[in-house]
Each structure stands twice: as structure tokens, then as C-alpha cells.
Design a protein around this motif. Structure first.
Motif, PDB file in Angstrom:
ATOM      1  N   LEU A 127       0.825  -1.207   0.000  1.00  0.00           N
ATOM      2  CA  LEU A 127       0.000   0.000   0.000  1.00  0.00           C
ATOM      3  C   LEU A 127       0.864   1.263   0.000  1.00  0.00           C
ATOM      4  N   GLY A 128       1.965   1.223   0.759  1.00  0.00           N
ATOM      5  CA  GLY A 128       2.872   2.367   0.770  1.00  0.00           C
ATOM      6  C   GLY A 128       3.516   2.594  -0.583  1.00  0.00           C
ATOM      7  N   GLY A 129       3.911   1.526  -1.251  1.00  0.00           N
ATOM      8  CA  GLY A 129       4.488   1.642  -2.591  1.00  0.00           C
ATOM      9  C   GLY A 129       3.495   2.198  -3.592  1.00  0.00           C
ATOM     10  N   PHE A 130       2.248   1.755  -3.475  1.00  0.00           N
ATOM     11  CA  PHE A 130       1.206   2.265  -4.362  1.00  0.00           C
ATOM     12  C   PHE A 130       0.991   3.761  -4.133  1.00  0.00           C
ATOM     13  N   ALA A 131       0.930   4.173  -2.858  1.00  0.00           N
ATOM     14  CA  ALA A 131       0.756   5.593  -2.536  1.00  0.00           C
ATOM     15  C   ALA A 131       1.964   6.397  -3.011  1.00  0.00           C
ATOM     16  N   ALA A 132       3.167   5.862  -2.839  1.00  0.00           N
ATOM     17  CA  ALA A 132       4.370   6.562  -3.296  1.00  0.00           C
ATOM     18  C   ALA A 132       4.361   6.716  -4.814  1.00  0.00           C
ATOM     19  N   GLY A 133       3.884   5.699  -5.518  1.00  0.00           N
ATOM     20  CA  GLY A 133       3.768   5.799  -6.975  1.00  0.00           C
ATOM     21  C   GLY A 133       2.786   6.875  -7.394  1.00  0.00           C
ATOM     22  N   LEU A 134       1.700   6.992  -6.660  1.00  0.00           N
ATOM     23  CA  LEU A 134       0.732   8.043  -6.963  1.00  0.00           C
ATOM     24  C   LEU A 134       1.322   9.427  -6.721  1.00  0.00           C
ATOM     25  N   VAL A 135       2.052   9.582  -5.625  1.00  0.00           N
ATOM     26  CA  VAL A 135       2.697  10.863  -5.336  1.00  0.00           C
ATOM     27  C   VAL A 135       3.736  11.171  -6.413  1.00  0.00           C
TER      28      VAL A 135
END
Length: 145
Positions: A127-135
Motif C-alpha cells: 500500500l505504501g508503494g502504491f501511494a508513493a507511486g501516486l505521489v
């Protein structure tokens, strides 16, 4: 029109944060039950649910158990749990872990703190990687426009 490239990822990040909260809350609930007390429980019912299978999608099957146990103060509690052991069948006696002031949050999963930590950690990393990708996508977009 450019604002859409900020709003959509922001909404997706908010959904990710709700997912993070759910993952952490579930891990804490199970760990608290394992730190509580035990009781002898009985599996009242075992059933499966399926999802997917439309078009070319795969089918996912989830195993559910319904357990009942009596707390130390004599109260009968019934709860349902997903993804339990496939070897537990209707009528089987099993150990149930629960917190005395919240017996409805019981679990029949045997304590496996390492596996709980690993599963929670993997979910949080994903989930953190997904959020970082969005940012990163939002930053990349802002640099180009």
C-alpha cells in the motif's frame, strides 16, 4: 482540466490510507485477542463464498467458520471468521482467544505472531508503494505542466 490529475490520485491516496488503517486495526485486534484469555469453542458451521468469475476473471473462494463459545462470566458468544483452517469442520471443538471485555472480537486462529507481522508488513509495503507511486506521478505531472 489539470486539476483532475491532482484530484484523482489524491482520492486514491485517501483510499490507500483507509486500507492501511484497516490492515493495522485487524492486526491489532487479532494480537489483542491472542494476549487475552482462551475458551473452548465449537465450530457451528463452515461455508464458502465465491467471487469473480465474470468474463475471463478468476474465481476466488473464501472459507468462513461460525464459532460459539462461553466466556468465563457465562455469556454465550457467536462469531464468524474468514480464512480459517480448512481442517476445522462443523462440530469440531477448538480453542478460541478473546479479550474479556470484547468477546465478540474473538479469533480461532492459533497464535502466529511472526506470520501476522509478516502479512501486515507486506500489506503495508504494498500500500505504501502504491501511494508513493501516486505521489511520484503527481510530482511528475506538475513538473511537465
Amino acid at each position: 482540466m489539470e486539476v483532475v490529475f491532482y484530484i484523482v490520485p489524491s482520492i486514491m491516496i485517501a483510499v490507500v490510507l483507509v486500507g492501511v488503517a484497516a490492515v493495522v486495526r485487524k492486526a491489532l485486534r487479532i494480537n489483542q485477542a491472542w494476549n487475552g484469555t482462551t475458551a473452548e469453542g465449537r465450530c457451528l458451521r463452515m461455508f464458502t463464498t465465491t467471487s469473480g468469475g465474470g468474463g475471463d476473471t478468476s474465481v476466488s473462494t473464501t472459507l468462513h467458520h461460525v464459532y460459539e463459545f462461553t466466556t468465563r462470566d457465562g455469556r454465550a458468544v457467536r462469531f464468524e471468521e474468514k480464512n480459517g483452517s480448512a481442517t476445522v469442520l462443523d462440530g469440531d471443538i477448538t480453542t478460541v482467544w478473546y479479550v474479556p471485555d470484547r468477546p465478540e472480537r474473538a479469533t480461532a486462529q492459533a497464535p502466529a505472531r511472526g506470520r501476522l507481522m509478516a502479512g501486515t508488513g507486506c500489506a503495508l509495503v504494498f500500500l505504501g508503494g502504491f501511494a508513493a507511486g501516486l505521489v511520484a506521478a503527481m510530482v511528475q505531472f506538475s513538473q511537465h505542466f
